[in-house]
Design a protein around this motif. Structure first.
Motif, PDB file in Angstrom:
ATOM      1  N   PRO A   1       0.833  -1.212   0.000  1.00  0.00           N
ATOM      2  CA  PRO A   1       0.000   0.000   0.000  1.00  0.00           C
ATOM      3  C   PRO A   1       0.869   1.265   0.000  1.00  0.00           C
ATOM      4  CG  PRO A   1      -0.683  -1.543   1.732  1.00  0.00           C
ATOM      5  CD  PRO A   1       0.568  -2.090   1.142  1.00  0.00           C
ATOM      6  N   GLN A   2       0.426   2.282  -0.728  1.00  0.00           N
ATOM      7  CA  GLN A   2       1.223   3.510  -0.882  1.00  0.00           C
ATOM      8  C   GLN A   2       1.568   4.160   0.460  1.00  0.00           C
ATOM      9  OE1 GLN A   2       2.576   4.606  -3.798  1.00  0.00           O
ATOM     10  NE2 GLN A   2       3.700   6.024  -2.478  1.00  0.00           N
ATOM     11  N   GLU A   3       0.610   4.154   1.405  1.00  0.00           N
ATOM     12  CA  GLU A   3       0.912   4.826   2.683  1.00  0.00           C
ATOM     13  C   GLU A   3       1.995   4.074   3.457  1.00  0.00           C
ATOM     14  OE1 GLU A   3      -2.026   3.583   1.855  1.00  0.00           O
ATOM     15  OE2 GLU A   3      -2.950   2.457   3.508  1.00  0.00           O
ATOM     16  N   ALA A   4       2.066   2.744   3.269  1.00  0.00           N
ATOM     17  CA  ALA A   4       3.148   1.989   3.914  1.00  0.00           C
ATOM     18  C   ALA A   4       4.486   2.328   3.261  1.00  0.00           C
ATOM     19  CB  ALA A   4       2.859   0.488   3.827  1.00  0.00           C
TER      20      ALA A   4
ATOM     21  N   ASP B   1       5.262   5.154   1.847  1.00  0.00           N
ATOM     22  CA  ASP B   1       5.613   6.500   2.316  1.00  0.00           C
ATOM     23  C   ASP B   1       6.202   6.468   3.721  1.00  0.00           C
ATOM     24  OD1 ASP B   1       4.572   7.351  -0.074  1.00  0.00           O
ATOM     25  OD2 ASP B   1       2.694   8.124   0.788  1.00  0.00           O
ATOM     26  N   SER B   2       5.564   5.687   4.571  1.00  0.00           N
ATOM     27  CA  SER B   2       6.002   5.622   5.959  1.00  0.00           C
ATOM     28  C   SER B   2       7.385   4.977   6.070  1.00  0.00           C
ATOM     29  CB  SER B   2       4.937   4.843   6.744  1.00  0.00           C
ATOM     30  OG  SER B   2       5.460   4.316   7.922  1.00  0.00           O
TER      31      SER B   2
ATOM     32  N   ASP C   1      10.079   7.406   4.711  1.00  0.00           N
ATOM     33  CA  ASP C   1      10.321   8.498   5.650  1.00  0.00           C
ATOM     34  C   ASP C   1      11.180   8.045   6.822  1.00  0.00           C
ATOM     35  OD1 ASP C   1       9.686  11.204   6.736  1.00  0.00           O
ATOM     36  OD2 ASP C   1       8.850   9.963   8.339  1.00  0.00           O
TER      37      ASP C   1
END
Lengths: 235, 235, 235, 235
Positions: D213-216, D218-219, D222
């Motif tokens: 998943p994209q938010e994973a 990103d996290s 970061d």
């Protein structure tokens, strides 16, 4: 903690520091890791402590004195050698395993290529070669998708491996974690996990796999756990 | 057995201990084995004995004096060096081969990846490269599925290779066993078996294989057995 | 031949013996050969002679003095060092190339895995990466199926490579032969041939290849032959 | 330029010569290069200069003193050590990157097999393993097809990587270029680029990939940029 406490801890971990540091060379020998990736830890016998690789340090620079000593919540023990360093970024996962699986004495994590490839498909490795029956007693399972930052990786390992014959779990889209009775045993599981991941991948690229009958798997696993190798007392 | 008998055996096996111990480094050099897997044995010339790797001992720790001397039923000869150790867990299979194939002077077993991959499909390796015709005289056959614990592995090897040109057999879901006129020759067969298993696997992944005409295979095999290498007497 | 003639030959080949012997280590370094397979030869400057590996000798045992000196019909020059040994079983093919391609100063033969895999399908390697355009100027061609015993392998190499940009030919169901202005150059071609065979194989396993426009191939090949590397006089 | 100027430059580049020369051994260690292919460069801190590998020189012969010092137009600085040698044939591309991306302190180019295979299909590597999210923050992009001889390769790298999380670009039909805050960081990116190219290739050969998943992604990216490794000041 007093200087005396620290000295007692250092005495208790001296041998394990050497062992854990040395075992990392097995990861590079078998090409299971690149750059600073991968990590080995070992539980300190008789204490709620474990020894683990420091974070982001090159394999050539590892030495007993830069291994980091942590408690079972993953906190570095202040004052111990290596305590000025951050422990492996996977320390929380190792700690969770030691906290919840008292029989585990060693944990290893790599991103070895073939095991990570199965993990990228979230597909268990089927047991089609006898070496895999010997070592893992059946398929190597897949754990949940979990990212670093809380206990979710550790929990995924423990939930997948508790009551399972396999000492290896493929964490989804991530890579293998292996456990063992000690750090050496967990390293052996990491080496064998990549070896069977590669062999079974290659086998399946060539066509249909032939399964091993379940009773043969059971028999092989039982023998290997109980008979293989030198008699225990002489080793 | 008297001390005198033991001394006579040790004298007879001294050179072979060194040779069998050394040959294991070929298995690691060519990445045919990981961890403690794989084993080499050699028949003692003029005696119903063979020398084999101990069980579960790491490759770095192998030495002439921990090779184990067995009779052709696979029993360790008490009093010989290394006799306090368990011989390789594949000893029964080696013994069976020596008992039933008097022309065989060496046996090797590995779980090398590409050969084991063909074995996991129970598929013979077709002869599509001249190096394979030279060395094996045709396809490398598959043996039956058999598990450790009785004579079934040994019997499967002997039944498959008796009267066959190939010195290698892929035991189903297990891996290759190779034989040779001596241990060195069996190791060469193990190395070549993995090499052709890999080349032919890769070749077939890319599309249709072109077979070699049978008369060319026959001619290559004949020449390689009889002409290749240095004249026999000077070697 | 007089002792004086032999001494003159040995003087002429001394440097080349060392070079050809040493270059074999490139074949093992890049895993292009296993066991005793593969061979390198180099033409003796100013004489109708070449120096080649002996047959069936292990790579660890190669040394300048066991390289074999042959005339361009492949006959060993009696009295020279190494002349008690049989030259490589591929000597007739090397000799044929030197006889018919005067510009060739070195020949190499291997059974390297990926190149042999394309050969087992009798399929040329398409030119889809710039390194291949640089080095081979287009696809690597396939030569005829020919077996050892007469001039047919040598003839196949010469017929395929004469007038061709490529310094490598994949002999059908056999493996690559490469040529060069000297032995070092032919070894480089053998190393690059396997490298591009592997890269293009992997690329095609993953899907459709994108061809390089012919004018880009021409331009890359031209530059690499004429501009790449250090200015000639200082090297 | 005066002798004094040259001496000042040599003082400024002394450490970097050693570092850039040494870093080439990482390329051979991880089998990212064969023969004389591949190159590493590093920007000289505080000066409009960089240090790069000479052209067509074997990896065994690299040494600090034969690294070549160039200005940001790719011109060799006359009088500096190594200035009698031609710099890497990819110097123009490195220079273009340093000219247009002031934050870049190191550039690496290889033809590593798996990365080059994706490049031969002009296909970006999808981000399906967490190590790739950590290191590259998403897919590894493909750059345009461009051949040596003008600024088109450099321009392709800069246009593709400007504003992109990835430090690696697969130049079409060519191979990867990587950038970093210094030469060491760019080498790490080259090593990781090949590692993920291989893992994702193998994964996809076995079946359907499961995306992260994209938010994973990103996290993970970061965290890795900001938390991983030892605290900055102590390193």
């Amino acid at each position: 903690m007093t200087d005396h406490d620290i000295a007692a801890i250092e005495e208790a971990v001296a041998e394990l520091r050497q062992q854990v540091s040395d075992l990392h060379s097995e990861l590079t020998h078998y090409n299971l890791v690149v750059s600073t990736g991968g990590n080995v830890s070992g539980r300190v016998p008789g204490r709620d402590l474990f020894v683990i690789k420091p974070s982001g340090v090159s394999y050539d620079d590892l030495a007993p004195d830069n291994m980091v000593v942590c408690d079972l919540d993953g906190n570095v023990i202040p004052g111990t050698k290596g305590s000025q360093r951050a422990p492996s970024s996977d320390t929380a996962a190792h700690a969770y395993v030691y906290r919840h699986m008292p029989e585990v004495g060693g944990v290893v994590h790599t991103h070895s290529d073939y095991a990570a490839a199965w993990a990228a498909r979230r597909e268990p490795i089927p047991c089609v070669i006898t070496a895999m029956a010997d070592e893992f007693g059946g398929p190597i399972p897949v754990g949940p998708f979990a990212i670093i930052g809380d206990d979710s990786i550790g929990r995924g390992i423990v939930e997948t491996l508790t009551g399972h014959r396999s000492r290896a779990v493929l964490m989804a889209n991530h890579g293998p974690f292996t456990i063992g009775k000690d750090a050496k045993d967990a390293v052996k599981a990491a080496v064998m996990c990549e070896d069977v991941a590669r062999t079974v991948h290659i086998a399946r690229q060539g066509g249909e796999l032939v399964p091993i009958p379940q009773e043969a798997i059971d028999s092989l696993f039982d023998r290997y756990q109980n008979v293989y190798g030198q008699p225990k007392k002489e080793q």
